[in-house]
Design a protein around this motif. Sequence first.
Motif, PDB file in Angstrom:
ATOM      1  N   THR A 241       0.832  -1.206   0.000  1.00  0.00           N
ATOM      2  CA  THR A 241       0.000   0.000   0.000  1.00  0.00           C
ATOM      3  C   THR A 241       0.862   1.250   0.000  1.00  0.00           C
ATOM      4  O   THR A 241       0.498   2.244  -0.626  1.00  0.00           O
ATOM      5  N   PHE A 242       2.013   1.209   0.664  1.00  0.00           N
ATOM      6  CA  PHE A 242       2.911   2.362   0.661  1.00  0.00           C
ATOM      7  C   PHE A 242       3.374   2.670  -0.766  1.00  0.00           C
ATOM      8  O   PHE A 242       3.328   3.816  -1.218  1.00  0.00           O
ATOM      9  N   LEU A 243       3.814   1.641  -1.490  1.00  0.00           N
ATOM     10  CA  LEU A 243       4.311   1.847  -2.848  1.00  0.00           C
ATOM     11  C   LEU A 243       3.197   2.320  -3.788  1.00  0.00           C
ATOM     12  O   LEU A 243       3.385   3.271  -4.544  1.00  0.00           O
ATOM     13  N   THR A 244       2.051   1.665  -3.727  1.00  0.00           N
ATOM     14  CA  THR A 244       1.001   1.959  -4.696  1.00  0.00           C
ATOM     15  C   THR A 244       0.158   3.178  -4.333  1.00  0.00           C
ATOM     16  O   THR A 244      -0.115   4.014  -5.194  1.00  0.00           O
ATOM     17  N   ILE A 245      -0.251   3.287  -3.086  1.00  0.00           N
ATOM     18  CA  ILE A 245      -1.146   4.378  -2.679  1.00  0.00           C
ATOM     19  C   ILE A 245      -0.345   5.637  -2.341  1.00  0.00           C
ATOM     20  O   ILE A 245      -0.609   6.709  -2.878  1.00  0.00           O
ATOM     21  N   ASN A 246       0.641   5.512  -1.468  1.00  0.00           N
ATOM     22  CA  ASN A 246       1.395   6.691  -1.037  1.00  0.00           C
ATOM     23  C   ASN A 246       2.341   7.218  -2.121  1.00  0.00           C
ATOM     24  O   ASN A 246       2.462   8.422  -2.301  1.00  0.00           O
ATOM     25  N   CYS A 247       3.015   6.298  -2.814  1.00  0.00           N
ATOM     26  CA  CYS A 247       3.995   6.725  -3.820  1.00  0.00           C
ATOM     27  C   CYS A 247       3.413   6.794  -5.233  1.00  0.00           C
ATOM     28  O   CYS A 247       4.039   7.350  -6.125  1.00  0.00           O
ATOM     29  N   GLY A 248       2.244   6.200  -5.441  1.00  0.00           N
ATOM     30  CA  GLY A 248       1.593   6.260  -6.749  1.00  0.00           C
ATOM     31  C   GLY A 248       2.267   5.430  -7.827  1.00  0.00           C
ATOM     32  O   GLY A 248       2.161   5.736  -9.012  1.00  0.00           O
ATOM     33  N   ILE A 249       2.941   4.367  -7.433  1.00  0.00           N
ATOM     34  CA  ILE A 249       3.637   3.498  -8.384  1.00  0.00           C
ATOM     35  C   ILE A 249       2.777   2.275  -8.666  1.00  0.00           C
ATOM     36  O   ILE A 249       2.174   1.703  -7.758  1.00  0.00           O
ATOM     37  N   SER A 250       2.722   1.849  -9.902  1.00  0.00           N
ATOM     38  CA  SER A 250       1.902   0.707 -10.300  1.00  0.00           C
ATOM     39  C   SER A 250       2.293  -0.558  -9.533  1.00  0.00           C
ATOM     40  O   SER A 250       3.477  -0.820  -9.298  1.00  0.00           O
ATOM     41  N   TRP A 251       1.290  -1.346  -9.187  1.00  0.00           N
ATOM     42  CA  TRP A 251       1.502  -2.584  -8.448  1.00  0.00           C
ATOM     43  C   TRP A 251       2.402  -3.550  -9.208  1.00  0.00           C
ATOM     44  O   TRP A 251       3.078  -4.384  -8.598  1.00  0.00           O
ATOM     45  N   HIS A 252       2.449  -3.442 -10.545  1.00  0.00           N
ATOM     46  CA  HIS A 252       3.270  -4.349 -11.355  1.00  0.00           C
ATOM     47  C   HIS A 252       4.743  -4.321 -10.934  1.00  0.00           C
ATOM     48  O   HIS A 252       5.396  -5.358 -10.890  1.00  0.00           O
ATOM     49  N   HIS A 253       5.235  -3.128 -10.629  1.00  0.00           N
ATOM     50  CA  HIS A 253       6.642  -2.984 -10.260  1.00  0.00           C
ATOM     51  C   HIS A 253       6.939  -3.660  -8.922  1.00  0.00           C
ATOM     52  O   HIS A 253       7.972  -4.323  -8.768  1.00  0.00           O
ATOM     53  N   GLY A 254       6.059  -3.470  -7.950  1.00  0.00           N
ATOM     54  CA  GLY A 254       6.249  -4.111  -6.655  1.00  0.00           C
ATOM     55  C   GLY A 254       6.140  -5.617  -6.733  1.00  0.00           C
ATOM     56  O   GLY A 254       6.940  -6.339  -6.126  1.00  0.00           O
ATOM     57  N   ALA A 255       5.167  -6.102  -7.490  1.00  0.00           N
ATOM     58  CA  ALA A 255       4.980  -7.547  -7.621  1.00  0.00           C
ATOM     59  C   ALA A 255       6.208  -8.188  -8.263  1.00  0.00           C
ATOM     60  O   ALA A 255       6.673  -9.241  -7.816  1.00  0.00           O
ATOM     61  N   LYS A 256       6.746  -7.554  -9.282  1.00  0.00           N
ATOM     62  CA  LYS A 256       7.940  -8.102  -9.943  1.00  0.00           C
ATOM     63  C   LYS A 256       9.129  -8.110  -8.986  1.00  0.00           C
ATOM     64  O   LYS A 256       9.882  -9.088  -8.914  1.00  0.00           O
ATOM     65  N   HIS A 257       9.289  -7.023  -8.236  1.00  0.00           N
ATOM     66  CA  HIS A 257      10.392  -6.955  -7.272  1.00  0.00           C
ATOM     67  C   HIS A 257      10.269  -8.057  -6.218  1.00  0.00           C
ATOM     68  O   HIS A 257      11.247  -8.735  -5.897  1.00  0.00           O
ATOM     69  N   TYR A 258       9.073  -8.234  -5.672  1.00  0.00           N
ATOM     70  CA  TYR A 258       8.874  -9.279  -4.668  1.00  0.00           C
ATOM     71  C   TYR A 258       9.201 -10.651  -5.241  1.00  0.00           C
ATOM     72  O   TYR A 258       9.850 -11.463  -4.593  1.00  0.00           O
ATOM     73  N   MET A 259       8.733 -10.928  -6.462  1.00  0.00           N
ATOM     74  CA  MET A 259       8.966 -12.251  -7.043  1.00  0.00           C
ATOM     75  C   MET A 259      10.449 -12.507  -7.298  1.00  0.00           C
ATOM     76  O   MET A 259      10.869 -13.661  -7.336  1.00  0.00           O
ATOM     77  N   ASN A 260      11.236 -11.461  -7.433  1.00  0.00           N
ATOM     78  CA  ASN A 260      12.680 -11.642  -7.600  1.00  0.00           C
ATOM     79  C   ASN A 260      13.351 -12.095  -6.306  1.00  0.00           C
ATOM     80  O   ASN A 260      14.467 -12.611  -6.343  1.00  0.00           O
ATOM     81  N   TYR A 261      12.706 -11.891  -5.165  1.00  0.00           N
ATOM     82  CA  TYR A 261      13.334 -12.182  -3.872  1.00  0.00           C
ATOM     83  C   TYR A 261      12.604 -13.219  -3.021  1.00  0.00           C
ATOM     84  O   TYR A 261      13.240 -13.881  -2.203  1.00  0.00           O
ATOM     85  N   LEU A 262      11.298 -13.348  -3.139  1.00  0.00           N
ATOM     86  CA  LEU A 262      10.542 -14.229  -2.245  1.00  0.00           C
ATOM     87  C   LEU A 262      10.901 -15.702  -2.430  1.00  0.00           C
ATOM     88  O   LEU A 262      10.859 -16.223  -3.540  1.00  0.00           O
ATOM     89  N   VAL A 263      11.247 -16.354  -1.335  1.00  0.00           N
ATOM     90  CA  VAL A 263      11.500 -17.797  -1.392  1.00  0.00           C
ATOM     91  C   VAL A 263      10.183 -18.567  -1.425  1.00  0.00           C
ATOM     92  O   VAL A 263      10.157 -19.711  -1.850  1.00  0.00           O
ATOM     93  N   ASP A 264       9.105 -17.929  -0.966  1.00  0.00           N
ATOM     94  CA  ASP A 264       7.792 -18.571  -0.990  1.00  0.00           C
ATOM     95  C   ASP A 264       6.887 -17.920  -2.040  1.00  0.00           C
ATOM     96  O   ASP A 264       5.678 -17.991  -1.959  1.00  0.00           O
ATOM     97  N   GLY A 265       7.486 -17.291  -3.044  1.00  0.00           N
ATOM     98  CA  GLY A 265       6.717 -16.569  -4.054  1.00  0.00           C
ATOM     99  C   GLY A 265       5.893 -17.495  -4.932  1.00  0.00           C
ATOM    100  O   GLY A 265       6.351 -18.545  -5.363  1.00  0.00           O
ATOM    101  N   ASP A 266       4.675 -17.090  -5.170  1.00  0.00           N
ATOM    102  CA  ASP A 266       3.765 -17.784  -6.069  1.00  0.00           C
ATOM    103  C   ASP A 266       3.173 -16.701  -6.966  1.00  0.00           C
ATOM    104  O   ASP A 266       2.513 -15.792  -6.469  1.00  0.00           O
ATOM    105  N   LEU A 267       3.407 -16.797  -8.265  1.00  0.00           N
ATOM    106  CA  LEU A 267       3.031 -15.735  -9.189  1.00  0.00           C
ATOM    107  C   LEU A 267       1.556 -15.347  -9.078  1.00  0.00           C
ATOM    108  O   LEU A 267       1.222 -14.167  -8.984  1.00  0.00           O
TER     109      LEU A 267
END
Length: 102
Positions: A34-60
């Motif tokens: 919510t900080f990235l998308t609502i407060n900073c106004g950045i598309s959720w796509h960027h955050g989701a991609k970043h998380y998937m690059n690091y999450l060991v339990d990531g599920d697309l």
Amino acid sequence: MLVTPSGFPLVDASMRQLTEMGWMNFRMRAMCATFLTINCGISWHHGAKHYMNYLVDGDLAIDNWQWQMQAGVTNPLSETFRIYNPNKNITEKDPDLSFIYY
């Protein structure tokens, strides 16, 4: 990838945990989303991609759906839509600042 500090200690600590451990709990995931998308106004796509690059339990499918939900894309008029306040969460979730200064 270098993560630039946001100036919000709990967001910064959560992102450090993600890059160092490949994991963070749901509350911190939601707060950062919510900080990235609502407060900073950045598309959720960027955050989701970043998380998937690091999450060991990531599920697309789950990761993308959660990012859309936290960004308010799935149902923007929902009464359960919540924006997590990073400063308020410090007093509620890390009052002794042990997570922030770990």
